[in-house]
Design an enzyme around this catalytic site. Sequence first.
Site, PDB file in Angstrom:
ATOM      1  N   HIS A  73      34.346  45.168  17.160  1.00 15.02           N
ATOM      2  CA  HIS A  73      33.437  46.285  17.461  1.00 15.02           C
ATOM      3  C   HIS A  73      33.888  47.036  18.725  1.00 15.02           C
ATOM      4  O   HIS A  73      33.170  47.088  19.729  1.00 15.02           O
ATOM      5  CB  HIS A  73      31.993  45.781  17.624  1.00 15.02           C
ATOM      6  CG  HIS A  73      30.977  46.877  17.431  1.00 15.02           C
ATOM      7  ND1 HIS A  73      29.707  46.647  16.952  1.00 15.02           N
ATOM      8  CD2 HIS A  73      31.040  48.223  17.647  1.00 15.02           C
ATOM      9  CE1 HIS A  73      29.042  47.791  16.894  1.00 15.02           C
ATOM     10  NE2 HIS A  73      29.838  48.761  17.297  1.00 15.02           N
ATOM     11  N   GLU A 109      27.646  39.621  14.614  1.00 17.14           N
ATOM     12  CA  GLU A 109      28.680  39.917  15.610  1.00 17.14           C
ATOM     13  C   GLU A 109      28.451  39.025  16.814  1.00 17.14           C
ATOM     14  O   GLU A 109      27.346  39.020  17.340  1.00 17.14           O
ATOM     15  CB  GLU A 109      28.625  41.395  16.029  1.00 17.14           C
ATOM     16  CG  GLU A 109      29.064  42.321  14.906  1.00 17.14           C
ATOM     17  CD  GLU A 109      29.075  43.799  15.303  1.00 17.14           C
ATOM     18  OE1 GLU A 109      28.736  44.115  16.459  1.00 17.14           O
ATOM     19  OE2 GLU A 109      29.417  44.632  14.453  1.00 17.14           O
ATOM     20  N   ARG A 127      27.997  50.179  10.677  1.00 15.90           N
ATOM     21  CA  ARG A 127      27.227  48.979  11.001  1.00 15.90           C
ATOM     22  C   ARG A 127      27.560  47.902   9.979  1.00 15.90           C
ATOM     23  O   ARG A 127      27.718  48.193   8.796  1.00 15.90           O
ATOM     24  CB  ARG A 127      25.710  49.252  10.961  1.00 15.90           C
ATOM     25  CG  ARG A 127      25.181  50.017  12.141  1.00 15.90           C
ATOM     26  CD  ARG A 127      25.108  49.160  13.398  1.00 15.90           C
ATOM     27  NE  ARG A 127      24.734  49.946  14.568  1.00 15.90           N
ATOM     28  CZ  ARG A 127      25.589  50.530  15.381  1.00 15.90           C
ATOM     29  NH1 ARG A 127      26.892  50.444  15.152  1.00 15.90           N
ATOM     30  NH2 ARG A 127      25.175  51.206  16.427  1.00 15.90           N
TER      31      ARG A 127
END
Length: 328
Positions: A293, A274, A245
């Site tokens: 991601h 993000e 994370r």
Amino acid sequence: MERSISIMKVFITRRIPQEGMKILSQAGVCKVSLWDSDEPVPRVELLKGVEGAHGLLCLLSDKIDTEVLDAAGPNLKVISTLSVGFDHMAMDEIKKRGVRVGYTPDVLTDATAELTVALLLATARRLPEGVVEVKNGGWSTWKPLWLCGYGLSGSTVGVIGLGRIGMAIARRLNPFGVKRLLYSGRTAKSYAAEVEGEYVPLDTLVSESDFVVVSCALTPETQGLCNKDFFSKMKNTAVFINTSRGAVVNQEDLYQALSSGQIACAGLDVTTPEPLPTDHPLLTLKNCVVLPHIGSATYSTRGIMAELSANNLLAGLQGTDMPSELKF
């Protein structure tokens, strides 16, 4: 009874793979309402969409807080998240209301571990830089030290968080000829013997590893764990990889460590926020590889995640055992 079951309302916050939609549409127990876009649902639409819902299928990018739970109201029985992480949800509040939660662990372990190894190799061996040099004419003649990086053979690898994904990463790195595999976390793991993993304090792992791989959950203890103090203990030839994370890393401190030569390079599949703004300082550095991601991004994995989240949702609606329920 059958009639009341058949009209249960479900809200899905995004387009999901067809494997999941098919299961829900064929179940015949719920009426599906979908935010029909590949982009995140706007907050106002989320609050409108969950109104009166019995079930909610959400993504990591959806903040499921008290406001959302209030908007859903007392009908809400189940929240199914298309993710292994659940730090986007107000778990205390959800528990208080007796709402069940489904998630998708295990099924994305292999894909995420593969991506972690790919990112580690791409970062350590400077693959993105190499591609750019080929395209911009920087590739001239063979030079002994041009685009040299760091290899895994004979190295020490440190994995922070030897859970499912951490262990899968360790299994894949071992055949590269890794000399020592260190790991840290809350407790020693008996299964670490399979990869000859040595349980060490975090400081030892950070200072002795040639590759530091972060694979822990985001908790109050791990928030901002990788900070100035952390990077100052790493070797200046060390490679830092994070696929857990973004909030585990203090990005300003990482930027300083990379730009000053405190550490050699970093590869990130997760950031804060993000997406990472295109003018972010980390993106100006050649020795930092940032991915969007995509840890679980294989067609088969995303399909299986969609199936599992749909089945979790149905089980929650019908009061049966979920394939993968989060116990809290």
